[in-house]
Design an enzyme around this catalytic site. Structure first.
Site, PDB file in Angstrom:
ATOM      1  CE  LYS A   1      -2.671   0.405   3.580  1.00  0.00           C
ATOM      2  NZ  LYS A   1      -2.300   1.700   4.182  1.00  0.00           N
TER       3      LYS A   1
ATOM      4  NE  ARG B   1      -5.894   1.315  10.600  1.00  0.00           N
ATOM      5  CZ  ARG B   1      -4.613   1.169  10.910  1.00  0.00           C
ATOM      6  NH1 ARG B   1      -4.264   0.825  12.131  1.00  0.00           N
ATOM      7  NH2 ARG B   1      -3.695   1.377  10.012  1.00  0.00           N
TER       8      ARG B   1
ATOM      9  NE  ARG C   1      12.223  -2.576  12.830  1.00  0.00           N
ATOM     10  CZ  ARG C   1      11.988  -1.867  11.736  1.00  0.00           C
ATOM     11  NH1 ARG C   1      11.001  -2.201  10.936  1.00  0.00           N
ATOM     12  NH2 ARG C   1      12.696  -0.809  11.454  1.00  0.00           N
TER      13      ARG C   1
ATOM     14  NE  ARG D   1       1.969  -6.020  11.935  1.00  0.00           N
ATOM     15  CZ  ARG D   1       3.115  -5.982  11.253  1.00  0.00           C
ATOM     16  NH1 ARG D   1       4.145  -6.720  11.632  1.00  0.00           N
ATOM     17  NH2 ARG D   1       3.243  -5.214  10.202  1.00  0.00           N
TER      18      ARG D   1
END
Ligand SMILES: [Zn+2]
Length: 220
Positions: A14, A89, A161, A172
């Site tokens: 995105k 969202r 990470r 997620r």
């Protein structure tokens, strides 16, 4: 006057698509993520209110997000065309966006949904590696270092990470798809949802989105 929305899970590409579409089609890019980070950096009142939620990894409440978005729309020249990125969202935010756009007489023309299979998103997100010394970004498949585990730029050690571990990413992605389901249904029903396969590379993706925008615009 018109507005479009870009929807896409983490790893759907995105960010890159947004930059290219903005440059090619002249939209004002409204990224709530960037705006929040900027508000926190500048220590604005809204930034102060948002900071606590962001540090705890929680969603910033709709009313704070809406004040940011309203501020941008209010200050924008009246002929502006908007591309919303990372927003709305929630259904609550989508309701509020409808109100704000109606007040300005701005039409929500397209909602572009960048769609890729879960395994593609997973492969993109778990493959990221970062240099401990200089912060350079690599990807084990898409942008591999010349020597595995070593930074091309400074010879530093590359690491993953903790946020990019498979378990964290799976959760997620699940949160994202649950949150987005209602938005997809809403905009499908309204006839403005355009689904674009984003498992391709960045150039092809941007080209496809632009052609969808053009075709859909011509069909109006
Ligand atoms: Zn380095």
């Amino acid at each position: 006057m018109k507005a479009i929305i870009l929807l896409g899970a983490p790893g759907a590409g995105k960010g890159t698509a947004a930059e290219r579409i903005r440059d090619a089609a002249g939209f004002m890019h409204v990224s709530t993520g960037d705006m929040l980070r900027e508000a926190v950096k500048q220590s604005t009142i809204l930034g102060g209110e948002a900071e606590g939620y962001m540090h705890r990894g929680e969603l910033v409440p709709d009313k704070i997000i809406m004040r940011l978005v309203e501020g941008v729309l209010k200050d924008a020249p009246s002929h502006s065309e908007f591309m919303f990125d990372g927003f709305p969202r929630t259904i609550g935010q989508a309701d509020l966006l409808d109100e704000v756009l109606a007040k300005r007489g701005t039409k929500l023309e397209h909602v572009i949904f960048l769609d890729a299979p879960q395994r593609v998103l997973m492969q993109r997100l778990t493959g990221r590696r970062i240099c401990r010394a200089c912060g350079a970004n690599f990807h084990i498949n898409n942008l591999p270092p010349r020597q595995p585990g070593i930074c091309d730029r400074c010879g530093g050690e590359l690491y993953q990470r903790p946020d990019d571990s498979e378990a964290t990413i799976a959760s997620r992605l699940q949160v994202y798809s649950q949150m987005t389901e209602g938005l997809i249904a809403r905009y499908t029903q309204r006839g403005v949802l355009r689904r674009v396969d984003s498992s391709c590379g960045a150039d092809q993706l941007a080209a496809e989105v632009l052609s969808v925008l053009k075709a859909a615009g011509a069909a109006d």
